[in-house]
Motif scaffolding. Structure first.
Motif, mmCIF file in Angstrom:
data_model
loop_
_atom_site.group_PDB
_atom_site.id
_atom_site.type_symbol
_atom_site.label_atom_id
_atom_site.label_comp_id
_atom_site.label_asym_id
_atom_site.label_seq_id
_atom_site.Cartn_x
_atom_site.Cartn_y
_atom_site.Cartn_z
ATOM 1 N N LEU A 375 29.699 -30.917 -12.708
ATOM 2 C CA LEU A 375 29.868 -30.795 -11.164
ATOM 3 C C LEU A 375 30.672 -31.975 -10.603
ATOM 4 C CD1 LEU A 375 26.032 -29.887 -10.708
ATOM 5 C CD2 LEU A 375 27.788 -28.267 -10.211
ATOM 6 N N ILE A 394 28.274 -28.099 -4.344
ATOM 7 C CA ILE A 394 28.069 -27.136 -4.736
ATOM 8 C C ILE A 394 28.560 -25.828 -4.103
ATOM 9 C CG2 ILE A 394 26.340 -27.853 -6.009
ATOM 10 C CD1 ILE A 394 24.503 -26.045 -4.148
ATOM 11 N N ASP A 395 29.125 -24.733 -4.552
ATOM 12 C CA ASP A 395 29.233 -23.593 -3.971
ATOM 13 C C ASP A 395 28.051 -22.921 -3.305
ATOM 14 O OD1 ASP A 395 29.775 -20.784 -3.453
ATOM 15 O OD2 ASP A 395 30.956 -20.449 -5.118
ATOM 16 N N SER A 398 26.647 -19.862 -5.181
ATOM 17 C CA SER A 398 26.382 -19.872 -6.501
ATOM 18 C C SER A 398 25.002 -20.413 -6.913
ATOM 19 C CB SER A 398 27.548 -20.548 -7.276
ATOM 20 O OG SER A 398 26.973 -20.816 -8.506
ATOM 21 N N GLU A 400 23.833 -20.308 -9.955
ATOM 22 C CA GLU A 400 23.739 -21.041 -10.968
ATOM 23 C C GLU A 400 24.201 -22.532 -10.628
ATOM 24 O OE1 GLU A 400 25.842 -23.028 -14.227
ATOM 25 O OE2 GLU A 400 27.123 -22.305 -12.616
ATOM 26 N N GLU A 401 25.302 -22.780 -10.004
ATOM 27 C CA GLU A 401 25.495 -24.211 -9.607
ATOM 28 C C GLU A 401 24.332 -24.950 -8.888
ATOM 29 O OE1 GLU A 401 29.183 -25.133 -7.429
ATOM 30 O OE2 GLU A 401 30.418 -23.781 -8.888
ATOM 31 N N ARG A 402 23.764 -24.304 -8.121
ATOM 32 C CA ARG A 402 22.459 -24.805 -7.380
ATOM 33 C C ARG A 402 21.679 -25.256 -8.384
ATOM 34 N NH1 ARG A 402 20.095 -25.477 -2.525
ATOM 35 N NH2 ARG A 402 21.983 -24.353 -1.591
ATOM 36 N N ARG A 404 22.079 -26.081 -11.531
ATOM 37 C CA ARG A 404 22.622 -27.257 -12.248
ATOM 38 C C ARG A 404 22.395 -28.578 -11.513
ATOM 39 N NH1 ARG A 404 28.567 -26.831 -13.813
ATOM 40 N NH2 ARG A 404 28.648 -24.807 -12.568
#
Length: 472
Positions: A375, A394-395, A398, A400-402, A404
């Motif tokens: 990230l 983060i996007d 997303s 998945e990014e959150r 992570r």
């Protein structure tokens, strides 16, 4: 009645309508259910989606706030205090609906006592407004969390900032408060005296309570003489570890700096672009020295020797007021500058604080975690008091990014706790760090906090859903 209101039952609307009718009769157009106003008051600078209150009321005095609180208690409607909307952990979100009490029109300087180095202000006065008022007195108020926050909000969140290494945080600088309780009673905590042994320290109870125990309507704070002279320097380092180790040694040597700020290479890129600066993209320390010219020279000599021992280079000086102001403005605008590193991103922030001896290890290991996460996460910090911030960009679309980012946040916070640090140095708990508060203090301490909440706010009307759950 209260539980029905909080679960959104059909009983809610009649209670709210009765409350709004009584408020409007006294306060007129300062009571509103306009969607745009509600939406504005249902968001802060956190990554959470907005959650709007059912209505907003603009108060202008302690007496009006007491009237509002008494009516809310009568009708079982939650209250959420609002200052300038700059909090970072979801403090303002109306997770149980209710009434937002906007205190921004409570912006009067009540009294300045220059001979005692104190000021009393209404809760909506901002730190910049107070310092502008003080400009010709030779005094200033040093707590600067970056945003032009209201002093009521700063007290409620126990704010800090770049000057904390020399002047402390709000906890050390609030002498007394005027607070409206959940049932509409008004109390004063403390006096302008510099110390007291009289009873429980209610001032410290409400400082950092995030609006969950009462609404702060007036604040009495310490003031300080404006510095005789100031000199600001920046220098770069080959690694984050080298920069932070310089900070540790500077503090341990007792050098009386007013600010020591760390900015990593990625964050420097963002500051350069946002503020039109041209600093080298490398781990960087910002120093501010104050005192007599000879004292500043002595401080500089010690710091340069320590920094040189860790490979520092590129010392640059900002001695003119306009250059100093530009540099610190860039640092204060870091949140907005760093968001531009990834346009369209949201920032999940964390702000751990550890004992100064543990700072280098904590920052270095956090850097390794960031690299492994994949990230974009710039680091900035008030490292003079062991506090640093990580912004996880983060996007927002997303999941998945959150996930992570939250996993990274868990690693950072748990590392700080393992080092006998805290999950939040200055942002507060709000919604985001409720679980970490339990890890930091333990169930027994949370039960004590919950008992205080039950005693002062048995209906759970004061900013409900924040800091910890009302029931075990």
């Amino acid at each position: 009645m209260t539980s029905s209101l909080h679960t959104g039952s059909v009983l809610r609307r009649p209670f709210l309508d009765a409350l709004l009718a009584a408020l409007t009769q006294r306060l007129g157009t300062r009571v509103t259910t306009a969607q745009a106003v509600r939406d504005h008051h249902g968001r802060d600078e956190s990554s959470y989606d907005p959650q709007a209150p059912d209505a907003v009321v603009f108060a202008r005095s302690t007496e009006e706030v007491a009237f509002i609180a008494a009516l809310c208690a009568q009708h079982g409607v939650p209250l959420i205090p609002y200052g300038s909307g700059s909090s970072l952990e979801g403090h303002l979100l109306a997770v149980h609906g209710g009434l937002c009490v906007d205190l921004s029109e409570m912006n009067q300087i009540v009294a300045i006592h220059p001979e005692d180095l104190t000021a009393t202000v209404q809760a909506g006065v901002t730190r910049k407004a107070l310092n502008e008022h003080l400009r010709d007195t030779g005094l200033f108020f040093p707590i600067d969390p970056g945003a032009d926050a209201s002093l009521g909000g700063m007290a409620a969140t126990r704010a800090s900032g770049t000057n904390a290494v020399r002047y402390g945080a709000m906890r050390e600088n609030v002498l007394a408060l005027t607070v409206v309780l959940a049932d509409g009673r008004t109390i004063k905590t403390g006096t302008r005296a510099r110390k007291s042994s009289a009873g429980y320290d209610l001032t410290r109870l409400f400082v950092g309570s995030e609006g969950t125990l009462g609404l702060i309507t007036e604040v009495t704070v310490r003031l300080y003489p404006q510095p005789e002279n100031l000199s600001v320097a920046t220098c770069t380092f080959p690694t984050m570890t080298a920069a932070v180790q310089t900070v540790i040694e500077t503090i341990q040597m007792g050098v009386p700096l007013s600010r020591i700020e760390f900015v990593d290479a990625l964050a420097i890129r963002g500051l350069n672009a946002h503020a039109k600066l041209s600093m080298a993209e490398a781990p960087t320390l910002f120093f501010e020295f104050q005192g007599s010219p000879s004292a500043i020279e002595e401080q500089i000599a010690v710091v340069r020797e320590l920094a040189d021992g860790h490979g520092a280079s590129g010392f640059e000086w900002a001695n003119r007021p306009e250059d100093r102001n530009r540099l610190w403005a860039a640092r204060h605008d870091a949140l907005y500058a760093l968001l531009q590193l990834r346009p369209g991103a949201k920032a999940i922030t964390t702000d751990v604080c550890v004992p100064i001896s543990q700072l280098a290890a904590c920052v270095t290991e956090t850097g390794a975690d960031i690299a492994a996460s994949g990230l974009m996460c710039p680091i900035v910090g008030h490292v003079g008091d062991g506090n640093f911030h990580v912004l996880m960009l983060i996007d927002p679309d997303s999941e998945e990014e959150r996930e992570r980012a939250e996993a990274l946040n868990h690693r950072i916070v748990r590392r700080a706790l393992a080092m006998d640090g805290t999950c939040t140095g200055e942002h507060g708990i709000g919604l985001h760090k409720m679980g970490f508060l339990i890890e930091e203090h333990g169930d027994a301490a949370i039960d004590v906090m919950r008992s205080i909440k039950h005693a002062l706010d048995p209906g759970n009307l004061m900013n409900p859903g924040k800091i910890f759950s009302f029931t075990a």
